[in-house]
Design an enzyme around this catalytic site. Structure first.
Site, PDB file in Angstrom:
ATOM      1  N   HIS A  48      -3.346 -10.012  11.940  1.00 19.99           N
ATOM      2  CA  HIS A  48      -2.743  -8.758  11.452  1.00 19.99           C
ATOM      3  C   HIS A  48      -2.447  -7.890  12.681  1.00 19.99           C
ATOM      4  O   HIS A  48      -3.327  -7.691  13.532  1.00 19.99           O
ATOM      5  CB  HIS A  48      -3.712  -8.031  10.512  1.00 19.99           C
ATOM      6  CG  HIS A  48      -3.277  -6.635  10.209  1.00 19.99           C
ATOM      7  ND1 HIS A  48      -2.058  -6.356   9.655  1.00 19.99           N
ATOM      8  CD2 HIS A  48      -3.869  -5.430  10.434  1.00 19.99           C
ATOM      9  CE1 HIS A  48      -1.928  -5.037   9.524  1.00 19.99           C
ATOM     10  NE2 HIS A  48      -3.004  -4.445   9.997  1.00 19.99           N
ATOM     11  N   THR A 105       2.887   4.112  15.279  1.00 22.24           N
ATOM     12  CA  THR A 105       2.797   2.704  14.863  1.00 22.24           C
ATOM     13  C   THR A 105       3.489   2.460  13.524  1.00 22.24           C
ATOM     14  O   THR A 105       3.130   1.536  12.803  1.00 22.24           O
ATOM     15  CB  THR A 105       1.317   2.268  14.741  1.00 22.24           C
ATOM     16  OG1 THR A 105       0.702   3.050  13.705  1.00 22.24           O
ATOM     17  CG2 THR A 105       0.548   2.460  16.033  1.00 22.24           C
ATOM     18  N   CYS A 165      -3.791  -3.773   4.099  1.00 22.35           N
ATOM     19  CA  CYS A 165      -2.887  -4.797   4.659  1.00 22.35           C
ATOM     20  C   CYS A 165      -3.293  -6.225   4.329  1.00 22.35           C
ATOM     21  O   CYS A 165      -2.513  -7.152   4.549  1.00 22.35           O
ATOM     22  CB  CYS A 165      -2.805  -4.634   6.174  1.00 22.35           C
ATOM     23  SG  CYS A 165      -2.455  -2.965   6.697  1.00 22.35           S
ATOM     24  N   GLU A 169       0.845  -1.189   0.000  1.00 16.74           N
ATOM     25  CA  GLU A 169       0.000   0.000   0.000  1.00 16.74           C
ATOM     26  C   GLU A 169       0.884   1.243   0.000  1.00 16.74           C
ATOM     27  O   GLU A 169       0.460   2.320   0.395  1.00 16.74           O
ATOM     28  CB  GLU A 169      -1.019  -0.006   1.140  1.00 16.74           C
ATOM     29  CG  GLU A 169      -0.497  -0.349   2.496  1.00 16.74           C
ATOM     30  CD  GLU A 169      -1.617  -0.502   3.510  1.00 16.74           C
ATOM     31  OE1 GLU A 169      -2.380   0.454   3.697  1.00 16.74           O
ATOM     32  OE2 GLU A 169      -1.715  -1.575   4.134  1.00 16.74           O
TER      33      GLU A 169
HETATM   34  N1  CAA Z   1       0.492   3.391  30.303  1.00 22.40           N
HETATM   35  C1  CAA Z   1      -0.228   2.350  29.811  1.00 22.40           C
HETATM   36  N2  CAA Z   1      -1.099   2.484  28.769  1.00 22.40           N
HETATM   37  C2  CAA Z   1      -1.238   3.698  28.204  1.00 22.40           C
HETATM   38  C3  CAA Z   1      -0.519   4.823  28.669  1.00 22.40           C
HETATM   39  C4  CAA Z   1       0.393   4.620  29.768  1.00 22.40           C
HETATM   40  N3  CAA Z   1       1.098   5.633  30.252  1.00 22.40           N
HETATM   41  N4  CAA Z   1      -0.864   5.878  27.914  1.00 22.40           N
HETATM   42  C5  CAA Z   1      -1.771   5.441  27.002  1.00 22.40           C
HETATM   43  N5  CAA Z   1      -1.988   4.131  27.177  1.00 22.40           N
HETATM   44  C6  CAA Z   1      -2.862   3.252  26.401  1.00 22.40           C
HETATM   45  C7  CAA Z   1      -4.221   3.866  26.125  1.00 22.40           C
HETATM   46  O1  CAA Z   1      -5.123   3.636  27.197  1.00 22.40           O
HETATM   47  C8  CAA Z   1      -4.600   3.119  24.867  1.00 22.40           C
HETATM   48  O2  CAA Z   1      -5.023   1.816  25.197  1.00 22.40           O
HETATM   49  P1  CAA Z   1      -6.564   1.385  24.954  1.00 22.40           P
HETATM   50  O3  CAA Z   1      -6.844   1.626  23.508  1.00 22.40           O
HETATM   51  O4  CAA Z   1      -6.590  -0.051  25.320  1.00 22.40           O
HETATM   52  O5  CAA Z   1      -7.356   2.273  25.835  1.00 22.40           O
HETATM   53  C9  CAA Z   1      -3.264   2.948  24.139  1.00 22.40           C
HETATM   54  O6  CAA Z   1      -2.267   3.114  25.123  1.00 22.40           O
HETATM   55  C10 CAA Z   1      -3.027   3.969  23.024  1.00 22.40           C
HETATM   56  O7  CAA Z   1      -3.175   5.240  23.584  1.00 22.40           O
HETATM   57  P2  CAA Z   1      -4.127   6.314  22.896  1.00 22.40           P
HETATM   58  O8  CAA Z   1      -5.445   5.699  22.547  1.00 22.40           O
HETATM   59  O9  CAA Z   1      -4.125   7.546  23.704  1.00 22.40           O
HETATM   60  O10 CAA Z   1      -3.299   6.537  21.558  1.00 22.40           O
HETATM   61  P3  CAA Z   1      -3.620   7.492  20.380  1.00 22.40           P
HETATM   62  O11 CAA Z   1      -4.936   8.142  20.512  1.00 22.40           O
HETATM   63  O12 CAA Z   1      -2.461   8.402  20.245  1.00 22.40           O
HETATM   64  O13 CAA Z   1      -3.663   6.538  19.093  1.00 22.40           O
HETATM   65  C11 CAA Z   1      -4.217   4.803  17.626  1.00 22.40           C
HETATM   66  C12 CAA Z   1      -3.855   5.157  19.052  1.00 22.40           C
HETATM   67  C13 CAA Z   1      -5.616   5.355  17.310  1.00 22.40           C
HETATM   68  C14 CAA Z   1      -4.241   3.288  17.466  1.00 22.40           C
HETATM   69  C15 CAA Z   1      -3.185   5.444  16.668  1.00 22.40           C
HETATM   70  O14 CAA Z   1      -1.899   4.942  16.922  1.00 22.40           O
HETATM   71  C16 CAA Z   1      -3.502   5.261  15.201  1.00 22.40           C
HETATM   72  O15 CAA Z   1      -4.258   6.024  14.609  1.00 22.40           O
HETATM   73  N6  CAA Z   1      -2.872   4.258  14.562  1.00 22.40           N
HETATM   74  C17 CAA Z   1      -3.038   4.022  13.128  1.00 22.40           C
HETATM   75  C18 CAA Z   1      -4.291   3.277  12.808  1.00 22.40           C
HETATM   76  C19 CAA Z   1      -4.235   1.845  13.264  1.00 22.40           C
HETATM   77  O16 CAA Z   1      -3.193   1.242  13.405  1.00 22.40           O
HETATM   78  N7  CAA Z   1      -5.434   1.268  13.459  1.00 22.40           N
HETATM   79  C20 CAA Z   1      -5.525  -0.148  13.808  1.00 22.40           C
HETATM   80  C21 CAA Z   1      -6.713  -0.805  13.136  1.00 22.40           C
HETATM   81  S1  CAA Z   1      -6.626  -0.479  11.369  1.00 22.40           S
HETATM   82  C22 CAA Z   1      -5.499  -1.623  10.797  1.00 22.40           C
HETATM   83  O17 CAA Z   1      -5.184  -2.573  11.445  1.00 22.40           O
HETATM   84  C23 CAA Z   1      -4.910  -1.393   9.428  1.00 22.40           C
HETATM   85  C24 CAA Z   1      -3.538  -0.854   9.581  1.00 22.40           C
HETATM   86  O18 CAA Z   1      -2.574  -1.636   9.628  1.00 22.40           O
HETATM   87  C25 CAA Z   1      -3.348   0.595   9.663  1.00 22.40           C
END
Ligand code: CAA
Length: 445
Positions: A244, A163, A120, A83
């Site tokens: 995945h 990520t 993916c 991709e």
């Molecule tokens: N100690 C322990 N845990 C902590 C922490 C700390 N100090 N601070 C944060 N966390 C936890 C949060 O609670 C959260 O866990 P939960 O989801 O279980 O609640 C986790 O760490 C991540 O923290 P945030 O939710 O605050 O992180 P974020 O808002 O910055 O973003 C995300 C997370 C939305 C996944 C972001 O990284 C993102 O957009 N990633 C790209 C999209 C993605 O990978 N999506 C996955 C499904 S799509 C897919 O699989 C296709 C692909 O490959 C892209």
């Protein structure tokens, strides 16, 4: 029936490493626990200045061909899943074949080449295409090369930046495979979604939180579809379930869903019922919301139980080992999870011949596919031939400033000149652009 599947695999990681808790988190003023505990990540791999999706794919493929003693005449197809393609017309597989042509006697003139796109899940789809070609008897005794290659970069400041990753997985798909044979049973969950997309742009538009929910929904549908053709699936049926893995925390969310389905209606559910009740059944709820709330509460209780935790640490945790250290490789991610699982089995001297894997792939946009695989006699030799630990250990550890620079180098909208961080050593490298704006490569001894 002819057994068809993955005969051999090779992995090529981007040669730079960004330490997430030590380097990235402090620069972003974030708690390192977000990475290590929340997302489940230690580091991301990045491509050096002379690396890209073509070099990583060609380097993985060359290692695979050399190790298996193959020549171009042995390969009837090259399918690249990505991709991160940089051309809307000329497929990445032609660049990869061009690289390989330059180092082998013979050439890939009679090899069918293509490019597969569905985020993916495309790597798994390319394996499917190759299997269908073999089963249709159109391969003339030749194998197919499927290469999943990506530079998973997000715009700076996007939550997805946490990520990122870069690397390639090359797989030889053949009859009578040494590593795993794919079942022809498969389940799909597919819907038009706008969770993650790149409409004529290099870096994705992502609705991160929604993408997590879409991943779970499509997996649920794929599971139901698989069971409709393969019958009930139970925990004892599979040694590992490689998913995945955009980040290990995503799989931690998907795993209770899988376990709940695995034990539903079995004696395990009966045993658990004394402590957490029976699983909510949709028919007993007035609204979908009430049902989902009850399911969510049941799954919270489930993850506290020793039965669940033992299953998770046996069937899921070992699949996350490489992902934790390299980040998201998009199309290659689920194939890294398969390798992680089998490496765990090899290291723990687990006998796997005839054992089964449940492979769960996902692509945004969105589609999940789940299928079983059976482990074959040559699995251990194949896994022990990999040099992934050495590759990971040799990565150059970049500072945050170097990360910003290398991100700019790989940003097509920027023109950033910088010295390479590592030296190429017997590998394909990117050398610049030609007169028609094509990318050019050479083999650096
Ligand atoms: N100690 C322990 N845990 C902590 C922490 C700390 N100090 N601070 C944060 N966390 C936890 C949060 O609670 C959260 O866990 P939960 O989801 O279980 O609640 C986790 O760490 C991540 O923290 P945030 O939710 O605050 O992180 P974020 O808002 O910055 O973003 C995300 C997370 C939305 C996944 C972001 O990284 C993102 O957009 N990633 C790209 C999209 C993605 O990978 N999506 C996955 C499904 S799509 C897919 O699989 C296709 C692909 O490959 C892209």
């Amino acid at each position: 029936m002819t057994k068809v599947g993955i005969d051999a695999v090779e992995i090529w990681t981007g040669k730079l490493k960004l330490d997430l808790p030590e380097t990235f988190a402090p620069a972003k003023d974030e708690d390192p626990g977000k990475y290590t505990k929340g997302l489940g990540l230690e580091a991301s791999s990045f491509p050096d200045t002379y690396e890209d999706i073509v070099t990583m794919a060609a380097n993985a493929a060359k290692r695979l061909m050399d190790r298996k003693g193959l020549t171009p005449d042995d390969i009837g197809r090259i399918d690249v899943a990505t991709e991160s393609a940089f051309d809307h017309s000329k497929p990445v597989s032609t660049y990869v074949a061009g690289c390989l042509d330059s180092v082998y006697e013979g050439d890939f003139t009679h090899t069918n080449k293509g490019e597969r796109k569905f985020a993916c899940v495309a790597g798994t789809q390319a394996i499917d295409d190759t299997i269908n070609w073999i089963l249709a008897g159109r391969n003339r005794g030749r194998a197919g090369l499927v290469i999943a290659t990506d530079t998973a970069l997000y715009a700076r400041g996007d939550p997805g930046e946490a990520t990122q990753g870069a690397g390639a997985v090359a797989m030889l798909v053949d009859e009578d495979p040494a590593m795993t044979a794919l079942s022809l049973d498969q389940g799909f969950g597919s819907k038009d979604e706008t969770d993650f997309l790149k409409p004529n742009q290099q870096f994705p538009s992502v609705d991160g939180k929604r993408s997590v929910q879409v991943y779970l929904s499509r997996m649920r549908e794929a599971w139901a579809d698989l069971e409709s053709v393969a019958g009930r699936i139970e925990p004892v049926d599979f040694a590992y379930a490689p998913f995945h893995t955009p980040f290990p925390g995503m799989v931690r969310k998907a795993a209770p869903l899988a376990y709940r389905r695995l034990v539903r209606g079995t004696s395990v559910e009966d045993d658990l019922a004394d402590r957490i009740g029976r699983q909510p059944r949709e028919a007993k709820f007035d609204t979908r919301e009430d049902y989902e709330e009850a399911i969510s509460a049941y799954m919270d209780d489930l993850t506290e139980l020793v039965e669940y935790q033992e299953w998770y640490s046996g069937a899921i945790e070992p699949t996350l080992d490489i992902a934790r250290r390299v980040g998201n490789w998009y199309t290659g991610s689920v194939h890294l999870a398969r390798v992680s699982a089998l490496r765990h089995a090899a290291r723990s001297n687990t006998e796997m011949i005839g054992g089964r894997l449940l492979i769960a792939s996902y692509g945004s946009g969105a589609q999940a596919e789940i299928h079983p695989e059976t482990v074959r006699e040559g699995w251990k030799d194949e896994i022990e031939a990999l040099n992934i630990d050495g590759q990971l250990a040799r990565r150059y550890d970049i500072s945050y400033e170097e990360y910003e620079t290398i991100h700019d180098v790989h940003d097509y909208d920027k023109d950033t000149e910088v010295e390479k961080f590592t030296d190429p050593d017997g590998e394909f490298v990117f050398t610049g652009w030609g007169r028609m704006n094509e990318r050019q490569y050479e083999y650096a001894e």
